[in-house]
Each structure stands twice: as structure tokens, then as C-alpha cells.
Design a protein around this motif. Structure first.
Motif, short mmCIF file in Angstrom:
data_model
loop_
_atom_site.label_atom_id
_atom_site.label_comp_id
_atom_site.label_asym_id
_atom_site.label_seq_id
_atom_site.Cartn_x
_atom_site.Cartn_y
_atom_site.Cartn_z
N ALA A 123 62.47 -8.02 5.21
CA ALA A 123 61.35 -8.47 4.37
C ALA A 123 60.52 -9.53 5.09
CB ALA A 123 61.88 -9.00 3.04
N ARG A 124 61.19 -10.49 5.73
CA ARG A 124 60.46 -11.57 6.41
C ARG A 124 59.65 -11.06 7.60
NH1 ARG A 124 60.86 -17.05 4.99
NH2 ARG A 124 62.02 -17.14 3.02
N PHE A 125 60.22 -10.13 8.37
CA PHE A 125 59.49 -9.58 9.52
C PHE A 125 58.49 -8.51 9.11
CE2 PHE A 125 63.32 -10.84 12.21
CZ PHE A 125 62.65 -11.86 12.86
N LYS A 126 58.62 -7.98 7.88
CA LYS A 126 57.81 -6.83 7.40
C LYS A 126 57.97 -5.65 8.37
CE LYS A 126 54.40 -10.02 5.46
NZ LYS A 126 53.02 -10.50 5.48
N LEU A 127 59.21 -5.23 8.53
CA LEU A 127 59.55 -4.23 9.55
C LEU A 127 59.00 -2.84 9.27
CD1 LEU A 127 63.23 -5.22 10.46
CD2 LEU A 127 61.15 -5.65 11.75
N TRP A 128 58.42 -2.63 8.08
CA TRP A 128 57.81 -1.32 7.80
C TRP A 128 56.45 -1.16 8.50
CZ3 TRP A 128 59.07 -5.10 4.27
CH2 TRP A 128 58.01 -5.93 3.84
N SER A 129 55.97 -2.27 9.11
CA SER A 129 54.67 -2.20 9.80
C SER A 129 54.85 -2.34 11.31
CB SER A 129 53.76 -3.34 9.30
OG SER A 129 54.32 -4.59 9.65
N VAL A 130 53.85 -1.89 12.05
CA VAL A 130 53.88 -2.01 13.52
C VAL A 130 53.91 -3.49 13.92
CG1 VAL A 130 52.60 -1.53 15.66
CG2 VAL A 130 52.63 0.16 13.82
N HIS A 131 53.13 -4.30 13.19
CA HIS A 131 53.11 -5.74 13.47
C HIS A 131 54.50 -6.35 13.26
CE1 HIS A 131 51.68 -9.84 13.71
NE2 HIS A 131 52.15 -10.10 12.48
N GLY A 132 55.21 -5.87 12.24
CA GLY A 132 56.55 -6.39 11.96
C GLY A 132 57.53 -6.05 13.07
N GLN A 133 57.44 -4.83 13.60
CA GLN A 133 58.32 -4.43 14.72
C GLN A 133 58.04 -5.30 15.94
OE1 GLN A 133 60.79 -2.27 14.77
NE2 GLN A 133 60.52 -1.41 12.71
N LYS A 134 56.75 -5.62 16.12
CA LYS A 134 56.36 -6.47 17.26
C LYS A 134 56.95 -7.89 17.10
CE LYS A 134 52.25 -8.03 19.75
NZ LYS A 134 50.79 -8.23 19.68
N ARG A 135 56.91 -8.38 15.84
CA ARG A 135 57.47 -9.72 15.58
C ARG A 135 58.98 -9.76 15.82
NH1 ARG A 135 55.66 -13.95 12.67
NH2 ARG A 135 57.46 -13.99 11.27
N LEU A 136 59.65 -8.66 15.53
CA LEU A 136 61.09 -8.59 15.80
C LEU A 136 61.36 -8.68 17.30
CD1 LEU A 136 64.04 -8.16 14.91
CD2 LEU A 136 63.61 -5.70 14.98
N GLN A 137 60.54 -7.97 18.10
CA GLN A 137 60.70 -8.03 19.56
C GLN A 137 60.46 -9.46 20.06
OE1 GLN A 137 61.80 -5.40 21.14
NE2 GLN A 137 61.62 -4.08 19.34
N GLU A 138 59.46 -10.13 19.48
CA GLU A 138 59.17 -11.53 19.86
C GLU A 138 60.34 -12.43 19.50
OE1 GLU A 138 55.60 -12.48 17.77
OE2 GLU A 138 54.32 -11.18 19.00
N PHE A 139 60.94 -12.17 18.35
CA PHE A 139 62.09 -12.96 17.89
C PHE A 139 63.26 -12.83 18.88
CE2 PHE A 139 66.07 -13.00 15.29
CZ PHE A 139 66.05 -14.31 14.89
N LEU A 140 63.55 -11.59 19.29
CA LEU A 140 64.65 -11.35 20.24
C LEU A 140 64.33 -11.98 21.59
CD1 LEU A 140 65.38 -7.62 19.33
CD2 LEU A 140 66.80 -9.59 18.77
#
Length: 591
Positions: A323-340
Motif C-alpha cells: 500500500a505504501r509503495f502503491k505497487l499496482w502502479s509502474v511508479h510504485g514498482q520503481k519506488r520499490l527498486q529505489e528502496f532496495l
């Protein structure tokens, strides 16, 4: 009535009797059942165990067995309804009810003969005073008692028949006044808030008191903790029992049944028991065997099943991070990569099994994740919890066991009955059945993946719509994995996670404060759906749910074909054809 001394008034009473256990289909009930089974085995108490998934099963099972038993123990079912009215038992039947559902029905509270409530009274029960509820009936009895011959029993010793008449009259009067009140439209304020539209007088006061008491549904202290308390009082508590109590409490936390404050308080109580049971001095006499059971308190990551999965999968399928990363969106997937990347973890390491990660990375993993999570606005990445070690190889967090046991119990596969799944889930809580626990973990991973995929689908296709006073989402027949959400606990968990994700995805401030009603197909042949109501997702939420009473009233006013069979009043079955008129009634009721 409330039992004050569990040992004398409950355990010593049933110790020499044959007992029937009715156990609801939730993880906390299973844990309480395991503790009680262990106590019964210690003292050679004869018992029969019957799993019950709803009111219909409870009534059927009671009719089947009532001739052979006088003592019945109900775990996580029976406290929030008038049991005597539903089951119509014989006069010598005694029910011991250990249930987390609140509010407790007032007839159960004030019945001194047949209903014994194994409920902690330090919970905030707020039961109305006897005089406020039953005063009118007693006055009527006194008037009618004047006509009796002087040789009759004293008025304070009311007969069983009189008590039944009083209860029946009260229920009829309460129903009539509820209807009268609702027809004037003053019994629902904002989110079924407290109304005060009736004229003054004792009858009106009693209806107001009962309405205020019964309008919200919530949960009290875990039944597993109550049973562990009993074992501790009798000095029969073992490490296994303590672990089951921990799992029971964690089940309430995972399913958002209790507040953060309540969880932390109960964790503190259990932590003292953990220290007592698992403390060993470092000398030769007290060294632990390599393969013994050890329970320990931990401040661990709130990532679902991460120690039995890959870190990447766990981050993607935990509701908090998704929910915090909004992983259902492309932007959310990108934020997850940035987090890692911020943590400095290579993708190769993150995507392989946690067990296989480099030890150097695992040693500081919690601190690394917490530090990076704070930068990304996630301050609650760690939580107070407990873990269990079986030797060096097997380690489980309490939440791992909750997910695994629930998945086994609500397994949608047709290869066994509900009772088979219940027994399998019960067995998975024993140390001797680790293979079943690992099977449960695999099912749980499948369930969590399906949950997040369904949430992504609902948000991306705008399936969550505002109906005015609440949000509404309906899963269509044919949706991938829809069979996984036909069971109440799975659908409730999906609904909670969906509401959490929707709150982070929407820009509409008003929608962030709304509750959610969700529907999922139950039986295509019969044309039925399961409906569940979830309270608003706010930090200050007291976890109280007003949908139970609202569902009942909306169904009644539209003559919708519904089945209120689940022990949670906010879950019900509805004919798909009646859905639109039911929702219209619910909208007007809550507006």
C-alpha cells in the motif's frame, strides 16, 4: 453470568463429566481448543470436539448431541446472541462460553443458571445494569404476583418458566421498539451513531440503552489467552500452551480485531510468561537440549512470511509495504527498486530464498530495512512479536503460524470437507506435524499473492466506488482466484488490505474516511454472494464495526433473502438478485 473463579466454577465442574466442545473456525479458537485439550488430557477428562463454522452448524450439532451431554463448552461463538433462544436447551444443560465477540448479549450476562461466561471482566464490557433492562418486567411480575395464593414461592425466586416469559417479552418488545425507532429514521446518525429521538419514559430509556450497547461489534481478550490464564492458575501451563496463547493473540492482530494499545498490553503480559518459561542459567545443569522448544520475544519486521519466502516477494505481498509503495502502479514498482537500492541489497540476493541469502546481509537486515523505510515514510516496519525455535532448523514467527493455519482451515480445494480442513489446521499447531505447517505456509503464500493481485486489479479498474456513506467493491464471477475469497476470514482480510491500499491511492479526502462493503461470489448455482463490512481505516480506529446491525436492518426493510450464519455479524450471505435493493436500503440507512 460471568464466572469469577474459572478453576472452581468451570474446570472442577467439568473435570468429572463428559464435555462437548464447540469450536469456531478461527485461529484463536483453535489455539484455545489446543490448550483446553492439553488440560483435559492431563486430567483424563472425556470430551468430544465438534467444529462449527456458523449458527446453522451449531444448532444442528447441538440437536444431534444434546441427549448425550449436559455440559457444553463454546469457544469463540455464542456470547453475542441469546443462546437459550437459539438452541432451546433442556433445563439441566449448562453452557460455558469463552468468546471474544462483543458486546455480550444481556440475557447471557444475567442468566445465572445455564449460561456461564468465561470472559475477562477487566475488558471494557460496559454491560447495562440489570435494573435498567429488566425493571419493567419485574414490576409487571409483582403486579401479577399479587393475585397468587399466599403459599406461592417468594417473588425473588422466579421460576424457570417465568424467566423464559420475561426474556421472550423483552426480545419482542425490543424488536418492536427498534422498528418503531427506525421508521422515524432517528436510530442511525453518522455511521450508526447514537440516537436519542424517542420520548422519555422507562420503555424508551431501556431501548436507548440496549441500542447504544448493541450497535457496535468488536472483540475482547483472545480466548487462547483466557485458556492459558486458566492453565497458569492451576500450575499446568507449558511452553506449548504459552505458544498457542501467543498465536491466538497474533491472530487478532493480523485480522485487525484489536487496537494497537490492546495488542501491546497483551504482548507485555505474555512476555513475562515467556521470560519465566524460557529462562535458563548458563551452567551445565540447566543447558537446553539442542532440539527443545524455545519461545522468545522479538522486535521483528512486519513482513509476511519473509523468513520462508524471498525478501522481494514478501515486500510485494505484505499489505503495509504494498500500500505504501502503491505497487499496482509502474511508479510504485520503481519506488520499490529505489528502496532496495537505498539499502544496498543486490537484486540477486533479494529475489532468492531468505534462507539462502548471505549471512553478512542477514545479520544487519532489520536495521538496514528500518533505516531505509524511515526515509520512504514507513515508520512502522518493526513490531513486537514472538518466535518459536524447534532445534536449530525450524524457526517460525507467530504471524507465520497464523497465516499457515488460516490457509489450511480455509483451503478452497474440494479434496476434503470443512471438518477435514479444521482437523488439519488443528494438527498443524502441534510440533509433531511440522510437515502440515510447511504445507500451510505454501498455501498462505498463494493466498497473499492472490490478495495483492486482486487488490491491484480492483484499484486499476476502479472497482472501488463510493456509494455515499460507504465504499463498495464487488468481485465478479470468473475473476482469477475468486474461489480463494469465498470464505469469510479470507474475504475479510482481502477487504481490510484493499481498504488500506485504496486510502493510499485516492486523492479524495472524504473517501479516505469511509468504511468498505465488499461482495464476493459464494455459490454460482444458488446465486449467492458473501458480503462483508469493514470499518474505516484510520489511525485512531477503535476497531468497532457497525455493519452487523445495519446489514440486519437493511435486509429486513427490503425483504432481501439473506443468511446471517457467521459468528461475526458483519459477514452475511445474500442472494445476488437482491443485491441492488439491499445496497439502496443500506445507503439510505447510513446517510
Amino acid at each position: 453470568m460471568f464466572v469469577s473463579d474459572f478453576r472452581k466454577e468451570f474446570y472442577e465442574v467439568v473435570q468429572s463429566q463428559r464435555v462437548l466442545l464447540f469450536v469456531a473456525s478461527d485461529v484463536d479458537a483453535l489455539c484455545a481448543c489446543k490448550i483446553l485439550q492439553a488440560l483435559f488430557q492431563c486430567d483424563h477428562v472425556q470430551y468430544t470436539l465438534v467444529p462449527v463454522a456458523g449458527w446453522q452448524e451449531l444448532e444442528t450439532a447441538f440437536l444431534e448431541h444434546k441427549a448425550q451431554f449436559h455440559y457444553f463448552v463454546l469457544i469463540n461463538c455464542g456470547a453475542n446472541v441469546d443462546l437459550l433462544d437459539i438452541l432451546q436447551p433442556d433445563e439441566d444443560t449448562i453452557f460455558f462460553v469463552c468468546d471474544t465477540h462483543r458486546p455480550v448479549n444481556v440475557v447471557n450476562v444475567y442468566n445465572d443458571t445455564q449460561i456461564k461466561l468465561l470472559i475477562k471482566q477487566d475488558d471494557d464490557l460496559e454491560v447495562p445494569a440489570y435494573d435498567d433492562i429488566f425493571r419493567d418486567e419485574e414490576e409487571n411480575e409483582e403486579h401479577s404476583g399479587n393475585d397468587k395464593p399466599s403459599g406461592s414461592e417468594p417473588s425473588e425466586k422466579r421460576t424457570r418458566l417465568e424467566e423464559e416469559i420475561v426474556e421472550q417479552t423483552r426480545r419482542q418488545r425490543q424488536r418492536r421498539e427498534w422498528e418503531a425507532r427506525s421508521s422515524r429514521g432517528d436510530h442511525v446518525t453518522t455511521a450508526l451513531g447514537k440516537g436519542s429521538g424517542l420520548s422519555s419514559g422507562p420503555k424508551s430509556d431501556r431501548t436507548d440503552i440496549l441500542f447504544d450497547y448493541e450497535q457496535y461489534e468488536y472483540h475482547g481478550t483472545s480466548s487462547a489467552m483466557v485458556m492459558f490464564d486458566l492453565a497458569w492458575m492451576m500450575s499446568k501451563d507449558l511452553n506449548d500452551m504459552l505458544w498457542w496463547a501467543i498465536v491466538g493473540l497474533t491472530d487478532q492482530w493480523v485480522h485487525d480485531k484489536i487496537t494497537q494499545m490492546k495488542y501491546v498490553t497483551d504482548v507485555g503480559i505474555l512476555q513475562r510468561h515467556v521470560s519465566r518459561h524460557n529462562h535458563r542459567n548458563e551452567d551445565e545443569e540447566n543447558t537446553l537440549s539442542v532440539d527443545c522448544t524455545r519461545v522468545s520475544f522479538e522486535y521483528d519486521l512486519c513482513l509476511a512470511l519473509y523468513q520462508h519466502w524471498s525478501l522481494h516477494d514478501s515486500l510485494c505481498n505484505t499489505s503495509y509495504t504494498a500500500a505504501r509503495f502503491k505497487l499496482w502502479s509502474v511508479h510504485g514498482q520503481k519506488r520499490l527498486q529505489e528502496f532496495l537500492a537505498d539499502m544496498g541489497l543486490p537484486l540477486k540476493q533479494v529475489k532468492q530464498k531468505f534462507q539462502s541469502m548471505d549471512i553478512s546481509l542477514k545479520e544487519n537486515l532489520q536495521e538496514m530495512i528500518e533505516e531505509s523505510a524511515t526515509k520512504f515514510g514507513m515508520k512502522d516496519m518493526r513490531m513486537q512479536t514472538f518466535s518459536i525455535h524447534f532445534g536449530f532448523k525450524h524457526k517460525f514467527l507467530a504471524s507465520d503460524v497464523v497465516f499457515a493455519t488460516m490457509s489450511l482451515m480455509e483451503n478452497p480445494e474440494k479434496d476434503g470437507s470443512g471438518t477435514d480442513h479444521f482437523i488439519q489446521a488443528l494438527d498443524s499447531l502441534s510440533r509433531s506435524n511440522l510437515d502440515k505447517l510447511y504445507l500451510g505456509l505454501e498455501l498462505a503464500k498463494k493466498q497473499l499473492r492472490a490478495t495483492q493481485q486482486t487488490i491491484a486489479s480492483c484499484i486499476c479498474t476502479n472497482l472501488v466506488i463510493s456509494q455515499g456513506p460507504f465504499l463498495y467493491c464487488s468481485l465478479m464471477e470468473g475473476t482469477p482466484d475468486v474461489a480463494l475469497f469465498s470464505k469469510p476470514a479470507s474475504l475479510s482480510l482481502l477487504s481490510r488490505h484493499l481498504l488500506k491500499s485504496f486510502v493510499y491511492s485516492t486523492k479524495n479526502r472524504r473517501c479516505k474516511l469511509l468504511p468498505l462493503v465488499m461482495a464476493a461470489p459464494l455459490n454460482a448455482e444458488q446465486g449467492t454472494v458473501t458480503m462483508v463490512g469493514i470499518p474505516p481505516e484510520t489511525d485512531s480506529s477503535d476497531r468497532k464495526n457497525f455493519f452487523g446491525r445495519a446489514f440486519e436492518k437493511a435486509a429486513e426493510s427490503t425483504s432481501s433473502r439473506t443468511l446471517h450464519n457467521h459468528f461475526d455479524l458483519s459477514v452475511m450471505e445474500l442472494k445476488a438478485e437482491d443485491r441492488s435493493k439491499f445496497l439502496d436500503a443500506l445507503v439510505s440507512l447510513l446517510s
